[in-house]
Structure formats: C-alpha cells, structure tokens
Motif scaffolding. Structure first.
Motif, PDB file in Angstrom:
ATOM      1  N   TRP A   1       0.839  -1.207   0.000  1.00 43.74           N
ATOM      2  CA  TRP A   1       0.000   0.000   0.000  1.00 43.74           C
ATOM      3  C   TRP A   1       0.872   1.255   0.000  1.00 43.74           C
ATOM      4  N   LEU A   2       1.954   1.218   0.791  1.00 45.41           N
ATOM      5  CA  LEU A   2       2.884   2.340   0.806  1.00 45.41           C
ATOM      6  C   LEU A   2       3.469   2.578  -0.582  1.00 45.41           C
TER       7      LEU A   2
ATOM      8  N   VAL B   1      -2.640  10.108   1.316  1.00 42.91           N
ATOM      9  CA  VAL B   1      -2.721   8.766   1.895  1.00 42.91           C
ATOM     10  C   VAL B   1      -1.332   8.241   2.203  1.00 42.91           C
ATOM     11  N   ASN B   2      -0.404   8.441   1.272  1.00 46.04           N
ATOM     12  CA  ASN B   2       0.962   7.961   1.479  1.00 46.04           C
ATOM     13  C   ASN B   2       1.631   8.672   2.655  1.00 46.04           C
ATOM     14  N   ALA B   3       1.384   9.973   2.791  1.00 44.48           N
ATOM     15  CA  ALA B   3       1.962  10.732   3.899  1.00 44.48           C
ATOM     16  C   ALA B   3       1.434  10.221   5.238  1.00 44.48           C
TER      17      ALA B   3
ATOM     18  N   LEU C   1       3.619   8.309   8.093  1.00 37.90           N
ATOM     19  CA  LEU C   1       3.657   8.822   9.465  1.00 37.90           C
ATOM     20  C   LEU C   1       3.390   7.711  10.468  1.00 37.90           C
ATOM     21  N   VAL C   2       2.350   6.914  10.200  1.00 41.47           N
ATOM     22  CA  VAL C   2       2.002   5.814  11.101  1.00 41.47           C
ATOM     23  C   VAL C   2       3.149   4.807  11.189  1.00 41.47           C
TER      24      VAL C   2
ATOM     25  N   ALA D   1       6.933  -3.657   6.955  1.00 39.07           N
ATOM     26  CA  ALA D   1       6.288  -2.910   5.874  1.00 39.07           C
ATOM     27  C   ALA D   1       7.304  -2.055   5.113  1.00 39.07           C
ATOM     28  N   ARG D   2       8.205  -1.421   5.828  1.00 37.55           N
ATOM     29  CA  ARG D   2       9.231  -0.616   5.167  1.00 37.55           C
ATOM     30  C   ARG D   2      10.162  -1.490   4.326  1.00 37.55           C
ATOM     31  N   LEU D   3      10.484  -2.668   4.814  1.00 36.53           N
ATOM     32  CA  LEU D   3      11.337  -3.577   4.052  1.00 36.53           C
ATOM     33  C   LEU D   3      10.614  -4.067   2.801  1.00 36.53           C
TER      34      LEU D   3
END
Length: 226
Positions: A46-47, A61-63, A67-68, A114-116
């Motif tokens: 989603w990111l 939405v991406n911002a 942030l979350v 999620a970042r990975l």
C-alpha cells in the motif's frame, strides 16, 4: 572444564527451564512473525502503490501511512510493550507470558517489515510493470504477479531480518515477564547471579539467529529466478 560442564548440566535452571524457555521464545517469535507478515506485506504494498511512481499515487494517503509506520518504528520496544499493556490484557487476558508478548511484538514488527517490503518492491524494474499494464493486467494482477513475484528474494531477505529482530525483541520482552530465554537470563542469570545460565541463554540465542539467517539466505536464493 569437565567440572564446569558437570555443574552446568546439574543446574535445574538449565536442565528444567532452558528447554521450556527456548520453546516459549520460538512460539512468541513464530506467531509474531506470522502476524507481522500478514499485516506488513499489504501495508508495504500500500505504501508503494500510493507513493510517487506507484500504481495509484495518493500523496495524502501515502503521507499518513508513512507517518504511522515511522511512529511505529521509532518507539523503543520496551516502551511500546509497556504502553500496550492495557490493550494486551484485553486481547489475551493477561500482560504476562509468551502469549501476551505476541501482541507488542506484532505491533512493533508490522511497520518494520512494511518498510522492508516497500524497499524490496521499489527495486522491481518499472519496465516490467509497464509491460504488464500494456498487456491489460489489473492492479491486483500487477501487485501479485509482477511486484511480489519479482521482489520475492528481497521480501524473503526482509522477512528474515524481521524474524531476527523479533528474536532480539523477545529477549527484551523477558524483562517485563514475557517468558522465554530473555526472562530466564534475567531471572536466573542476572537476579540470582548465575552467570552460567546467562552464558547458555546467549549461546542459544546466537545459534537461533544463525540458523534463521542461514535458512533465510537459502530460501532467498531458491526463489530468485532472475
């Protein structure tokens, strides 16, 4: 050396508690890793999808998602675990034990993974996505058939890193009564001044991490079809 080994294996904390503590660590890490994959994979996709150059860019939405995720990643695990105690108690009925530790472990691991996922998917060549779009593929087909498939080695490597991080987090969770190897090392190795218990717990954790890393590397190479 022989006397030390004899004393070591005659210590009830090792002969009786070590197998149980190891199993508790495996259980809390296993369940947390599974839930982190279930939550982190779609969040990472989603990111990427809502980010610049994604399939459906949405700056606001991406911002918000970023942030979350950033807030979730920035909180030290001990603080997160303590802050989530009321929520953990409402979910599991207790704030103690390996089952309770799964809650903060999962909450901490989802944004991390999620970042990975986002980083791994970003490495997929844009040409492959464009080719799929020209062929008439839907967004869902592009996500699963192109982005996930092409980034699978990176996703496996990222998941391996996440699981190893969970092993470290689980040891810290022992400080607040989560059980496992961390609790054994603190309650016996530190509080009761049994350095041999501390050493054995560290050795088991190191071996566990090494096995996980080796397995992750093998799987990543096996799924790499490039």
């Amino acid at each position: 050396m022989g006397d030390w080994l004899s004393d070591l294996f005659s210590n009830p904390a090792i002969t009786d508690r070590l197998p149980e503590a190891t199993l508790e660590t495996l259980l809390m890490v296993g369940w947390s890793a599974l839930l982190a994959a279930v939550g982190g994979l779609p969040l990472g996709l989603w990111l990427h999808t809502t980010g610049p150059g994604g399939l459906r860019p949405r700056r606001s939405v991406n911002a918000l998602l970023s942030l979350v995720v950033n807030v979730g990643r920035s909180l030290p695990f001990i603080i997160l675990a303590i802050a989530l105690i009321p929520f953990t108690r409402s979910v599991t009925g207790s704030a103690l034990g390996w089952q309770a530790a799964v809650v903060p472990l999962t909450v901490g691991a989802i944004p991390f993974f999620a970042r990975l996922v986002e980083s791994a998917v970003r490495e997929v060549p844009a040409g492959k996505v464009e080719a799929a779009q020209l062929a008439g593929a839907s967004r869902a087909q592009i996500l699963t058939g192109v982005l996930v498939r092409e980034s699978l080695p990176g996703l496996v490597s990222g998941f391996t890193v996440t699981v190893i991080a969970l092993v470290s987090y689980s040891a810290m969770a022992g400080a607040i009564g989560a059980g496992g190897l961390g609790f054994l090392a603190i309650s016996y190795g530190y509080n009761r001044f049994q350095s041999d218990v501390m050493i054995v717990c560290v050795i088991v954790i190191v071996l566990l991490v090494q096995l996980l890393q080796t397995a992750g590397d093998l799987i990543a190479r096996a799924v790499d079809h490039r």
